[in-house]
Design a protein around this motif. Structure first.
Motif, PDB file in Angstrom:
ATOM      1  N   ARG A 155      -4.109  -7.511  -6.743  1.00 40.28           N
ATOM      2  CA  ARG A 155      -2.795  -7.773  -6.185  1.00 40.28           C
ATOM      3  C   ARG A 155      -1.763  -6.800  -6.722  1.00 40.28           C
ATOM      4  O   ARG A 155      -1.696  -6.542  -7.903  1.00 40.28           O
ATOM      5  CB  ARG A 155      -2.366  -9.206  -6.502  1.00 40.28           C
ATOM      6  CG  ARG A 155      -3.244 -10.203  -5.752  1.00 40.28           C
ATOM      7  CD  ARG A 155      -2.882 -11.595  -6.056  1.00 40.28           C
ATOM      8  NE  ARG A 155      -1.462 -11.794  -5.821  1.00 40.28           N
ATOM      9  CZ  ARG A 155      -0.816 -12.899  -6.103  1.00 40.28           C
ATOM     10  NH1 ARG A 155      -1.461 -13.904  -6.640  1.00 40.28           N
ATOM     11  NH2 ARG A 155       0.464 -13.021  -5.869  1.00 40.28           N
ATOM     12  N   SER A 156      -0.977  -6.282  -5.813  1.00 39.65           N
ATOM     13  CA  SER A 156       0.117  -5.383  -6.157  1.00 39.65           C
ATOM     14  C   SER A 156       1.273  -6.163  -6.768  1.00 39.65           C
ATOM     15  O   SER A 156       1.457  -7.332  -6.465  1.00 39.65           O
ATOM     16  CB  SER A 156       0.580  -4.691  -4.879  1.00 39.65           C
ATOM     17  OG  SER A 156       1.847  -4.128  -5.046  1.00 39.65           O
ATOM     18  N   PRO A 157       2.103  -5.519  -7.601  1.00 41.16           N
ATOM     19  CA  PRO A 157       3.299  -6.196  -8.110  1.00 41.16           C
ATOM     20  C   PRO A 157       4.200  -6.704  -6.980  1.00 41.16           C
ATOM     21  O   PRO A 157       4.889  -7.687  -7.145  1.00 41.16           O
ATOM     22  CB  PRO A 157       4.005  -5.122  -8.931  1.00 41.16           C
ATOM     23  CG  PRO A 157       2.926  -4.181  -9.320  1.00 41.16           C
ATOM     24  CD  PRO A 157       1.926  -4.211  -8.189  1.00 41.16           C
ATOM     25  N   ALA A 207      -8.625  11.051  -1.617  1.00 42.36           N
ATOM     26  CA  ALA A 207      -9.603  10.225  -2.339  1.00 42.36           C
ATOM     27  C   ALA A 207      -8.896   9.199  -3.223  1.00 42.36           C
ATOM     28  O   ALA A 207      -9.331   8.045  -3.315  1.00 42.36           O
ATOM     29  CB  ALA A 207     -10.530  11.108  -3.168  1.00 42.36           C
ATOM     30  N   ARG A 208      -7.797   9.582  -3.829  1.00 40.99           N
ATOM     31  CA  ARG A 208      -7.035   8.637  -4.668  1.00 40.99           C
ATOM     32  C   ARG A 208      -6.388   7.549  -3.810  1.00 40.99           C
ATOM     33  O   ARG A 208      -6.328   6.385  -4.221  1.00 40.99           O
ATOM     34  CB  ARG A 208      -5.984   9.389  -5.481  1.00 40.99           C
ATOM     35  CG  ARG A 208      -6.602  10.236  -6.566  1.00 40.99           C
ATOM     36  CD  ARG A 208      -5.574  10.994  -7.354  1.00 40.99           C
ATOM     37  NE  ARG A 208      -6.232  11.749  -8.408  1.00 40.99           N
ATOM     38  CZ  ARG A 208      -5.689  12.804  -8.998  1.00 40.99           C
ATOM     39  NH1 ARG A 208      -4.478  13.210  -8.671  1.00 40.99           N
ATOM     40  NH2 ARG A 208      -6.354  13.441  -9.937  1.00 40.99           N
ATOM     41  N   ILE A 209      -5.913   7.914  -2.640  1.00 38.19           N
ATOM     42  CA  ILE A 209      -5.343   6.931  -1.720  1.00 38.19           C
ATOM     43  C   ILE A 209      -6.429   5.956  -1.264  1.00 38.19           C
ATOM     44  O   ILE A 209      -6.205   4.743  -1.199  1.00 38.19           O
ATOM     45  CB  ILE A 209      -4.656   7.629  -0.524  1.00 38.19           C
ATOM     46  CG1 ILE A 209      -3.395   8.368  -1.000  1.00 38.19           C
ATOM     47  CG2 ILE A 209      -4.341   6.630   0.576  1.00 38.19           C
ATOM     48  CD1 ILE A 209      -2.787   9.293   0.049  1.00 38.19           C
ATOM     49  N   ASP A 210      -7.605   6.479  -0.958  1.00 36.65           N
ATOM     50  CA  ASP A 210      -8.719   5.605  -0.584  1.00 36.65           C
ATOM     51  C   ASP A 210      -9.014   4.598  -1.694  1.00 36.65           C
ATOM     52  O   ASP A 210      -9.262   3.418  -1.423  1.00 36.65           O
ATOM     53  CB  ASP A 210      -9.977   6.430  -0.293  1.00 36.65           C
ATOM     54  CG  ASP A 210      -9.948   7.121   1.051  1.00 36.65           C
ATOM     55  OD1 ASP A 210      -9.060   6.825   1.872  1.00 36.65           O
ATOM     56  OD2 ASP A 210     -10.837   7.972   1.284  1.00 36.65           O
ATOM     57  N   GLN A 211      -8.985   5.047  -2.944  1.00 40.75           N
ATOM     58  CA  GLN A 211      -9.248   4.139  -4.064  1.00 40.75           C
ATOM     59  C   GLN A 211      -8.173   3.066  -4.154  1.00 40.75           C
ATOM     60  O   GLN A 211      -8.476   1.897  -4.404  1.00 40.75           O
ATOM     61  CB  GLN A 211      -9.343   4.911  -5.386  1.00 40.75           C
ATOM     62  CG  GLN A 211      -9.719   4.029  -6.552  1.00 40.75           C
ATOM     63  CD  GLN A 211     -11.082   3.384  -6.397  1.00 40.75           C
ATOM     64  OE1 GLN A 211     -12.072   4.077  -6.205  1.00 40.75           O
ATOM     65  NE2 GLN A 211     -11.137   2.066  -6.458  1.00 40.75           N
ATOM     66  N   ALA A 212      -6.915   3.438  -3.940  1.00 40.43           N
ATOM     67  CA  ALA A 212      -5.823   2.456  -3.959  1.00 40.43           C
ATOM     68  C   ALA A 212      -6.026   1.416  -2.858  1.00 40.43           C
ATOM     69  O   ALA A 212      -5.820   0.222  -3.082  1.00 40.43           O
ATOM     70  CB  ALA A 212      -4.475   3.155  -3.794  1.00 40.43           C
ATOM     71  N   ASP A 262      -8.952   0.601  -1.490  1.00 41.18           N
ATOM     72  CA  ASP A 262     -10.115  -0.198  -1.880  1.00 41.18           C
ATOM     73  C   ASP A 262      -9.734  -1.240  -2.934  1.00 41.18           C
ATOM     74  O   ASP A 262     -10.176  -2.385  -2.871  1.00 41.18           O
ATOM     75  CB  ASP A 262     -11.241   0.689  -2.400  1.00 41.18           C
ATOM     76  CG  ASP A 262     -11.876   1.541  -1.320  1.00 41.18           C
ATOM     77  OD1 ASP A 262     -11.651   1.271  -0.116  1.00 41.18           O
ATOM     78  OD2 ASP A 262     -12.582   2.497  -1.679  1.00 41.18           O
ATOM     79  N   ASP A 263      -8.898  -0.841  -3.899  1.00 38.80           N
ATOM     80  CA  ASP A 263      -8.442  -1.786  -4.924  1.00 38.80           C
ATOM     81  C   ASP A 263      -7.656  -2.929  -4.282  1.00 38.80           C
ATOM     82  O   ASP A 263      -7.814  -4.089  -4.652  1.00 38.80           O
ATOM     83  CB  ASP A 263      -7.564  -1.088  -5.961  1.00 38.80           C
ATOM     84  CG  ASP A 263      -8.334  -0.139  -6.856  1.00 38.80           C
ATOM     85  OD1 ASP A 263      -9.585  -0.166  -6.841  1.00 38.80           O
ATOM     86  OD2 ASP A 263      -7.676   0.652  -7.570  1.00 38.80           O
ATOM     87  N   LEU A 289       0.832  -1.200   0.000  1.00 40.30           N
ATOM     88  CA  LEU A 289       0.000   0.000   0.000  1.00 40.30           C
ATOM     89  C   LEU A 289       0.869   1.255   0.000  1.00 40.30           C
ATOM     90  O   LEU A 289       0.580   2.212  -0.724  1.00 40.30           O
ATOM     91  CB  LEU A 289      -0.957   0.007   1.196  1.00 40.30           C
ATOM     92  CG  LEU A 289      -1.869   1.236   1.292  1.00 40.30           C
ATOM     93  CD1 LEU A 289      -2.752   1.376   0.047  1.00 40.30           C
ATOM     94  CD2 LEU A 289      -2.722   1.167   2.558  1.00 40.30           C
ATOM     95  N   VAL A 290       1.931   1.257   0.782  1.00 34.08           N
ATOM     96  CA  VAL A 290       2.843   2.409   0.784  1.00 34.08           C
ATOM     97  C   VAL A 290       3.400   2.628  -0.618  1.00 34.08           C
ATOM     98  O   VAL A 290       3.497   3.775  -1.088  1.00 34.08           O
ATOM     99  CB  VAL A 290       3.966   2.232   1.831  1.00 34.08           C
ATOM    100  CG1 VAL A 290       5.071   3.256   1.639  1.00 34.08           C
ATOM    101  CG2 VAL A 290       3.391   2.342   3.241  1.00 34.08           C
ATOM    102  N   ALA A 291       3.752   1.560  -1.319  1.00 33.77           N
ATOM    103  CA  ALA A 291       4.275   1.697  -2.683  1.00 33.77           C
ATOM    104  C   ALA A 291       3.225   2.309  -3.614  1.00 33.77           C
ATOM    105  O   ALA A 291       3.546   3.159  -4.450  1.00 33.77           O
ATOM    106  CB  ALA A 291       4.738   0.337  -3.209  1.00 33.77           C
ATOM    107  N   ARG A 292       1.988   1.886  -3.466  1.00 31.63           N
ATOM    108  CA  ARG A 292       0.905   2.459  -4.284  1.00 31.63           C
ATOM    109  C   ARG A 292       0.728   3.942  -3.969  1.00 31.63           C
ATOM    110  O   ARG A 292       0.555   4.758  -4.875  1.00 31.63           O
ATOM    111  CB  ARG A 292      -0.406   1.725  -4.017  1.00 31.63           C
ATOM    112  CG  ARG A 292      -0.482   0.363  -4.615  1.00 31.63           C
ATOM    113  CD  ARG A 292      -1.770  -0.327  -4.194  1.00 31.63           C
ATOM    114  NE  ARG A 292      -1.851  -1.627  -4.802  1.00 31.63           N
ATOM    115  CZ  ARG A 292      -2.918  -2.083  -5.432  1.00 31.63           C
ATOM    116  NH1 ARG A 292      -3.988  -1.353  -5.544  1.00 31.63           N
ATOM    117  NH2 ARG A 292      -2.907  -3.281  -5.959  1.00 31.63           N
TER     118      ARG A 292
END
Length: 105
Positions: free
Chosen positions: A99-101, A85-90, A92-93, A40-43
């Motif tokens: 799955r993150s890389p 809001a963009r962080i919230d979406q990340a 939620d995803d 999540l930190v990477a995103r």
């Protein structure tokens, strides 16, 4: 940003809280383990770089914390709410099974 403007925008990011001094918004994200927190930190880092707007982040086993404020004005700006809001979406995803890389073998 006026306190009234902040109050108008906070409902759009209901999981974020206004700091006691009113100069930043903060959120804690529960994570199942350190690896998912790191992902999540990477995103968040990728989003922040793309926006040219950088939150303060904390990472530990089972959590990530993020705080946003615009350092140049020592307070809140509309960009803080947009990035929140963009962080919230990340988040939620991530929690919906995307799955993150970092998670891939």
């Amino acid at each position: 940003m006026t306190p009234e403007a902040v109050a108008d925008l906070l409902p759009a990011i209901p999981d974020w809280s206004l700091a006691a001094d009113g100069t930043e918004i903060v959120r804690r994200f529960a994570q199942p383990d350190f690896g998912r927190g790191f992902a999540l930190v990477a995103r968040i880092a990728a989003l922040a770089e793309a926006a040219g707007h950088h939150p303060d982040l904390g990472l530990g086993w089972g959590y990530v914390t993020a705080s946003l404020r615009t350092h140049a004005i020592q307070g809140l700006h509309l960009n803080d709410f947009i990035l929140a809001a963009r962080i919230d979406q990340a988040f939620d995803d991530q929690t919906s099974g995307d799955r993150s890389p970092v998670d891939r073998p």
